[in-house]
Design a protein around this motif. Structure first.
Motif: not given
Length: 575
Positions: A267-278
């Motif tokens: 899920l953190r990788k998914r956030a990074i791919a969308r320009g987000l940080r979780l």
């Protein structure tokens, strides 16, 4: 004192009496009373206050007085005396597969064995083999069992974990300033066994809550105590971590401390791919924090439909949640009845009527009675004549119970060593359904065991396969069997496979339940209840089904009574 604590003490007293070699009926009375107390739940204090505890089936006069003393005073001298009479390490020996109270008593008296370490030393030195009634083969099995116990580490059953964590959650929730509290970790994901306990709460100031936590009576030792987290060792030896976060951080922390490591990384990788940080404290984008008031909003912010806690293992759930809503998982309220329940006709602790009334009180509209078959002499298995007489009693009770509830006539029929069943077909034909289970010859080679079970699954009178691997969690591994072959045969024959909800079994497991569903096999959630309190174990079976991703339509006993009655027949539940 809570009902769960009273039940635990009664169970322990029964076990301690067994280790002393007391009368088996007396020992069983304590275990039956423990099941009865569990079945009362929060009603125990009211029963005592109203003087109606004596009306509860399974609780005799002597044990009734002990329960009242426990609840009203918080202590029981006879319990403390029992514990003082036996070395504390003897109870731990019960975890070793194949070691029952009688053998433990013999080992203690002959070799002064009082702990797992003592047992290992005696086995490795060959002393156990020299004892009458043991021998080299038994010694080897004991050492193998010890290795199994050591491989499980300090893990505990899911049922034990819920019992331990319940008073802690209650205490935290009652603290001033706490706005939310939840169990996290593997327990929230409903894993079969649990290592540590994780509890999360939200408050503007966590410090007073953590200060109260480390002083709870359940705490045996404080491992660490900070301003946002405290770790303790509970009286039973289990570690419990309590974390406090601010209310706005709670959804992110709840997700983080619930999911498996692999799920969280994905899920953190998914956030990074969308320009987000979780992370565990929040979700941030280029323009700053993205507030989320719930886990559902967090998933939505990441372009996902909600993922139930039981599925957060990184086993395809993220892709499923991206493609569309995950179909609703089964819930306890979806179950309309259940099967594989025992009564005092065999080794159960309650009568037919008591089990029926307990099932109806739990919102069920039918109950299947499946006492042991004749080969299970150790469990009071039914002779053919007793089968007939029990059937007559069930018929009479159904007339008494009325049209909105029904008892079904079933049997837990032993699968014999060659795969044949314990009764002739003309007897099996008299049941509404047949649960076929293995209870003996566990050591057969995998090919022999698989052929044995497959033969039973194919039998036209068999409705469902009971506890398919025979495992006992933290006690013994299942027997060697090719489950894929069994599942394939069950799909071909239209035979149901049981998810045994007893927390010591949870058999079939989630992975094979999913595979069975995918092969077209319908599952049935059964409690293997031996007393009225055992009916509550259905919750654990639902947890297995949810981890498997099962919905209500995947489980046989979610159908209404009329459909169940129409489908049940000797030879299977149909398609």
């Amino acid at each position: 004192m809570r009902s769960a604590d009273v039940a635990r003490i009664l169970d322990e007293m029964g076990t301690l009496l067994e280790l002393k070699g007391e009368n088996p009926f007396r020992c069983r009375a304590y275990h039956n009373a423990a099941d009865a107390v569990r079945g009362l739940g929060d009603d125990l204090p009211d029963r005592i206050a109203s003087g109606k505890l004596a009306e509860v089936p399974g609780i005799g006069e002597t044990i009734q007085r002990k329960i009242i003393q426990l609840v009203t005073t918080g202590s029981l001298p006879s319990y403390e005396q029992l514990r003082a009479e036996l070395p504390p390490g003897l109870v731990a020996l019960l975890r070793v597969p194949g070691l029952g109270p009688k053998k433990i008593k013999a080992l203690h008296e002959a070799l002064q064995i009082e702990s797992l370490a003592d047992l290992r030393r005696a086995g490795e030195s060959g002393k156990i083999a020299g004892l009458k009634g043991f021998g080299a083969k038994t010694q080897r099995k004991i050492l193998e069992g010890l290795a199994f116990v050591e491989s499980t580490g300090g893990r505990i059953l899911q049922s034990t974990a819920w019992r331990l964590v319940a008073p802690i959650v209650e205490a935290v929730r009652s603290c001033p300033g706490v706005v939310r509290v939840e169990v996290c970790g593997s327990l929230r994901r409903r894993l079969e066994t649990i290592g540590d306990l994780d509890v999360l709460f939200a408050a503007e100031d966590p410090v007073p809550v953590l200060d109260r936590f480390v002083g709870l009576p359940e705490v045996a030792a404080v491992l660490s105590h900070g301003e946002t987290k405290a770790s303790v060792r509970l009286a039973g030896g289990v570690q419990c971590d309590l974390r406090g976060v601010r209310p706005e951080q709670f959804p992110f922390a709840l997700h983080y401390f619930t999911g498996s490591k692999a799920h969280n990384i994905a899920l953190r990788k998914r956030a990074i791919a969308r320009g987000l940080r979780l992370n565990e404290y929040g979700l941030e984008g280029q323009e700053g924090p993205i507030p989320c008031s719930s886990e559902e909003e967090l998933f939505q912010a990441l372009g996902l439909h909600p993922i139930p806690p039981e599925l957060r293992e990184d086993r395809g759930e993220i892709e499923r949640a991206e493609a569309g809503p995950i179909p609703p998982l089964i819930e306890r309220k979806d179950l309309t009845g259940t099967f594989h329940c025992h009564t005092d006709w065999s080794d159960g602790g309650n009568t037919l009527l008591e089990m029926a009334e307990a099932a109806r009180a739990r919102g069920l509209s039918y109950l299947g009675i499946a006492d042991h078959s004749r080969s299970a002499g150790y469990a009071g298995g039914l002779s053919i004549d007793r089968v007939r007489r029990q059937g007559e009693e069930i018929d009479a009770l159904n007339d008494q119970l009325g049209p909105d509830f029904r008892l079904f006539k079933g049997i837990e029929c032993d699968i014999l060593a060659d795969g044949t069943l314990d009764y002739p077909d003309e007897v099996l034909a008299g049941f509404d359904y047949v649960v076929a289970s293995v209870h003996s010859n566990f050591g057969q080679p995998i090919g022999v065991m698989t052929a044995r079970i497959v033969r039973a699954v194919r039998h036209p009178m068999v409705t469902m396969l009971g506890h398919p691997t025979g495992r006992l969690l933290l006690r013994r591994d299942g027997y060697a069997v090719d489950l894929e072959a069994v599942i394939a045969e069950a799909a071909e024959a239209g035979t149901l496979i049981e998810i045994n909800a007893n927390p010591h079994r949870l058999d079939l497991d989630a992975e094979h339940s999913r595979r069975a569903r995918d092969r077209g096999v319908r599952l049935v959630i059964n409690p293997d209840a031996h007393a009225v309190g055992g009916l509550d174990d259905l919750d654990y079976g639902v947890g297995v089904a949810r981890r498997a991703g099962l919905g209500p339509s995947d489980v046989f006993n979610t159908a209404p009574l009329s459909r169940i009655a129409a489908e049940l027949r000797p030879g299977g539940a149909g398609a």
